[in-house]
Motif scaffolding. Sequence first.
Motif, PDB file in Angstrom:
ATOM      1  N   ALA A 189     -16.592  37.471 -20.112  1.00  0.00           N
ATOM      2  CA  ALA A 189     -16.763  37.833 -21.525  1.00  0.00           C
ATOM      3  C   ALA A 189     -16.614  39.344 -21.752  1.00  0.00           C
ATOM      4  O   ALA A 189     -16.050  39.772 -22.763  1.00  0.00           O
ATOM      5  CB  ALA A 189     -18.126  37.362 -22.010  1.00  0.00           C
ATOM      6  N   GLN A 193     -13.198  41.535 -23.634  1.00  0.00           N
ATOM      7  CA  GLN A 193     -13.312  42.447 -24.773  1.00  0.00           C
ATOM      8  C   GLN A 193     -12.798  43.852 -24.453  1.00  0.00           C
ATOM      9  O   GLN A 193     -12.212  44.514 -25.305  1.00  0.00           O
ATOM     10  CB  GLN A 193     -14.784  42.530 -25.217  1.00  0.00           C
ATOM     11  N   ARG A 210     -10.239  36.252 -10.632  1.00  0.00           N
ATOM     12  CA  ARG A 210     -10.563  35.278  -9.585  1.00  0.00           C
ATOM     13  C   ARG A 210     -10.433  33.861 -10.149  1.00  0.00           C
ATOM     14  O   ARG A 210      -9.867  32.983  -9.525  1.00  0.00           O
ATOM     15  CB  ARG A 210     -11.979  35.541  -9.063  1.00  0.00           C
ATOM     16  N   TRP A 461     -21.916  31.239 -13.265  1.00  0.00           N
ATOM     17  CA  TRP A 461     -23.205  31.909 -13.073  1.00  0.00           C
ATOM     18  C   TRP A 461     -24.360  31.100 -13.629  1.00  0.00           C
ATOM     19  O   TRP A 461     -25.518  31.460 -13.476  1.00  0.00           O
ATOM     20  CB  TRP A 461     -23.196  33.326 -13.616  1.00  0.00           C
TER      21      TRP A 461
HETATM   22  O1  N01 Z   1     -19.819  38.611 -16.598  1.00  0.00           O
HETATM   23  P1  N01 Z   1     -19.326  37.194 -16.019  1.00  0.00           P
HETATM   24  P2  N01 Z   1     -19.563  39.246 -18.023  1.00  0.00           P
HETATM   25  N1  N01 Z   1     -14.232  39.649  -6.975  1.00  0.00           N
HETATM   26  O2  N01 Z   1     -20.302  36.857 -14.935  1.00  0.00           O
HETATM   27  C1  N01 Z   1     -15.590  38.099 -11.631  1.00  0.00           C
HETATM   28  C2  N01 Z   1     -22.650  37.745 -21.990  1.00  0.00           C
HETATM   29  N2  N01 Z   1     -21.740  38.551 -22.770  1.00  0.00           N
HETATM   30  O3  N01 Z   1     -20.221  40.586 -18.042  1.00  0.00           O
HETATM   31  O4  N01 Z   1     -15.286  33.636 -12.672  1.00  0.00           O
HETATM   32  C3  N01 Z   1     -13.479  39.315  -8.037  1.00  0.00           C
HETATM   33  O5  N01 Z   1     -19.102  36.220 -17.079  1.00  0.00           O
HETATM   34  C4  N01 Z   1     -15.938  36.689 -12.033  1.00  0.00           C
HETATM   35  O6  N01 Z   1     -15.037  35.782 -11.449  1.00  0.00           O
HETATM   36  P3  N01 Z   1     -15.433  34.210 -11.295  1.00  0.00           P
HETATM   37  C5  N01 Z   1     -22.168  36.303 -21.947  1.00  0.00           C
HETATM   38  O7  N01 Z   1     -23.278  35.433 -21.894  1.00  0.00           O
HETATM   39  C6  N01 Z   1     -21.736  38.322 -24.079  1.00  0.00           C
HETATM   40  O8  N01 Z   1     -18.159  39.197 -18.382  1.00  0.00           O
HETATM   41  O9  N01 Z   1     -16.862  34.191 -10.827  1.00  0.00           O
HETATM   42  N3  N01 Z   1     -13.980  38.923  -9.206  1.00  0.00           N
HETATM   43  C7  N01 Z   1     -15.802  36.805 -13.545  1.00  0.00           C
HETATM   44  O10 N01 Z   1     -14.474  36.764 -13.959  1.00  0.00           O
HETATM   45  C8  N01 Z   1     -21.434  36.299 -20.655  1.00  0.00           C
HETATM   46  O11 N01 Z   1     -21.229  35.028 -20.144  1.00  0.00           O
HETATM   47  C9  N01 Z   1     -20.906  39.031 -24.879  1.00  0.00           C
HETATM   48  O12 N01 Z   1     -14.490  33.677 -10.327  1.00  0.00           O
HETATM   49  C10 N01 Z   1     -15.306  38.854  -9.303  1.00  0.00           C
HETATM   50  C11 N01 Z   1     -16.343  38.213 -13.815  1.00  0.00           C
HETATM   51  O13 N01 Z   1     -16.226  38.929 -12.597  1.00  0.00           O
HETATM   52  C12 N01 Z   1     -22.303  37.192 -19.818  1.00  0.00           C
HETATM   53  O14 N01 Z   1     -22.680  38.230 -20.683  1.00  0.00           O
HETATM   54  C13 N01 Z   1     -20.045  39.970 -24.342  1.00  0.00           C
HETATM   55  C14 N01 Z   1     -16.169  39.168  -8.230  1.00  0.00           C
HETATM   56  C15 N01 Z   1     -17.788  38.216 -14.230  1.00  0.00           C
HETATM   57  O15 N01 Z   1     -17.916  37.541 -15.428  1.00  0.00           O
HETATM   58  C16 N01 Z   1     -21.641  37.820 -18.622  1.00  0.00           C
HETATM   59  O16 N01 Z   1     -20.340  38.276 -18.967  1.00  0.00           O
HETATM   60  C17 N01 Z   1     -20.075  40.204 -22.987  1.00  0.00           C
HETATM   61  C18 N01 Z   1     -15.568  39.580  -7.025  1.00  0.00           C
HETATM   62  N4  N01 Z   1     -16.316  39.888  -5.950  1.00  0.00           N
HETATM   63  C19 N01 Z   1     -20.933  39.488 -22.204  1.00  0.00           C
HETATM   64  N5  N01 Z   1     -17.445  38.996  -8.644  1.00  0.00           N
HETATM   65  C20 N01 Z   1     -20.954  38.749 -26.303  1.00  0.00           C
HETATM   66  O17 N01 Z   1     -19.983  38.896 -26.972  1.00  0.00           O
HETATM   67  C21 N01 Z   1     -17.380  38.568  -9.917  1.00  0.00           C
HETATM   68  N6  N01 Z   1     -16.100  38.480 -10.314  1.00  0.00           N
HETATM   69  C22 N01 Z   1     -22.230  38.289 -26.929  1.00  0.00           C
END
Ligand code: N01
Length: 505
Positions: A189, A193, A210, A461
């Motif tokens: 997410a 953005q 990934r 997660w």
């Molecule tokens: O984190 P995520 P986020 N090597 O855990 C990848 C909220 N939120 O900060 O899918 C390579 O979703 C991982 O890959 P995979 C919302 O609840 C809300 O983006 O595990 N890649 C994934 O693609 C959201 O769900 C808003 O295979 C690696 C990414 O990193 C939550 O926060 C906005 C890795 C992590 O994605 C989290 O979002 C933003 C590695 N070693 C967030 N480790 C709103 O708009 C991890 N990844 C309200």
Amino acid sequence: MSSRSAGRTQVDHLIVGAGFAGLAAAIKLDEAAERDFVVIEKDSDVGGTWHINTYPGAECDVPSQLYSYSFALNPDWSKVYSPQQEIWEYTRKVAEDSGTLDRFVFDTAVLDATWDDEAQRWVVRTEGPAGVQEYAARTLIAGAGGLSEPRLPEIEGIETFQGEIFHSARWNHDVDLTGKRVAVIGTGASAVQLVPELQKVVGHMDVYQRTPNWIIPRNERSFTTLEKTVFKRVPGAQRALRALVYGTLESRVPAFAKFPQAMRAVEMQGRKNIARGITDPELRKLVTPTYRAGCKRILISNKWYPALDADNVDLVTDPIAKITGNAIVTADGVERPIDVLVVATGFYVTEPPIARHITGRDAVTLADLWDESGMAAYKGTTFHGFPNLFQIVGPNTALGHSSMIFIIESQVKYVVEAAKAMRREGLAAVEPTQAAQDAWTAEIRRRMKPTVWQTGGCASWYLDKFGNNTTLWPGQTFTFRQHLRTFDLDKYDVEVSHQREAVNA
Ligand code: N01
């Protein structure tokens, strides 16, 4: 009001965190005349995640009309999905208007919290500008949030990288990305953005994916002046729109919780979004998920696919093998040099670090318990073995479909009812029985079985190391609220004050 004895500040309630959860707890306790509380916040202001996450493009993906407190509607939202700064300003205004800010302590971290059985209080050590302080609190209300501790990827050599490196949730605004070679790890997410914003300024960007996500269009638009005037002047108009948004989002729950095959409709929307945003057939294939939509959080964006399709962006799907002083090397041996590394790799959700610092009866930490069997609570809020501990946004309270503020308000009401019941009944400690907590957890697990999160064929997660979904609420949010509408003392072991017993003896 708070007093000091034996070097400790005595308070009725100690609230951890000044985000939406902690702020609501402060306001509602205050309204219930439970005014002897302190809010400990490690950041410099209120707002929680909306104060800390300042990455470019940070916006809410829940409609603004629902992403606000029911007791503080905001007729001035600029758009259907509010930007981060606006949400933070909203929380600041609500805090100021509430008259509770005099009890907030900023720039101060909770070091640990330990239940003192003799004193029937939580002994909480904090560290801030005034050094280490100790509080003795009747109740400990944890509102630290599930998405507050950034998770850094464990990749060989990452510590040897010589350029700038930062997590999406700790954006370094001093680094000018103009014309730079940037890598972004993660496509969740946050990345969805920030990548389109970075694409406009960087020289070149490699996005390391990934797992692809299902991403549907974002029906974005600004509110007109007329609409804002109506929200302000016509009684009930904004509440009616809020109810409509709420109802629309709730209507999606059966597909998540009971009939995952209905998610095919979302997948069609996702495929169309890909076709609209990407011209290259090879790239289209790489970004198309192979699991059921909804299994991981469904994302919304109109900008992500066009950004990946841009000339200055490469999507890299080969696994990362290692990071060197100035490059990322993938398993196929290709080395891609970079100046700046952005890690958008999420948060510690199913093993929150705060759990290591909370020690209940019998010197057991929440982390010890959860390490053995996964996160569990009674009604997502209270914990056997941890008297008078209330967690807002605790186990199985998060949502994939609607506004967390609805859940937060439901839990805060439960906490306030508990505080009132304790005062009314002269109780010093309340703790859910093991039987009540086990029955609640068993029912959650039962209801979780057919959900898309459990059956959709992805890793997310939401799931812990045992494969259990210990994060999400498996149903309608109004059912959750119904469960928490009163404080059910009959499900609790209770204690009167030791002091009172001594006096009565
Ligand atoms: O984190 P995520 P986020 N090597 O855990 C990848 C909220 N939120 O900060 O899918 C390579 O979703 C991982 O890959 P995979 C919302 O609840 C809300 O983006 O595990 N890649 C994934 O693609 C959201 O769900 C808003 O295979 C690696 C990414 O990193 C939550 O926060 C906005 C890795 C992590 O994605 C989290 O979002 C933003 C590695 N070693 C967030 N480790 C709103 O708009 C991890 N990844 C309200």
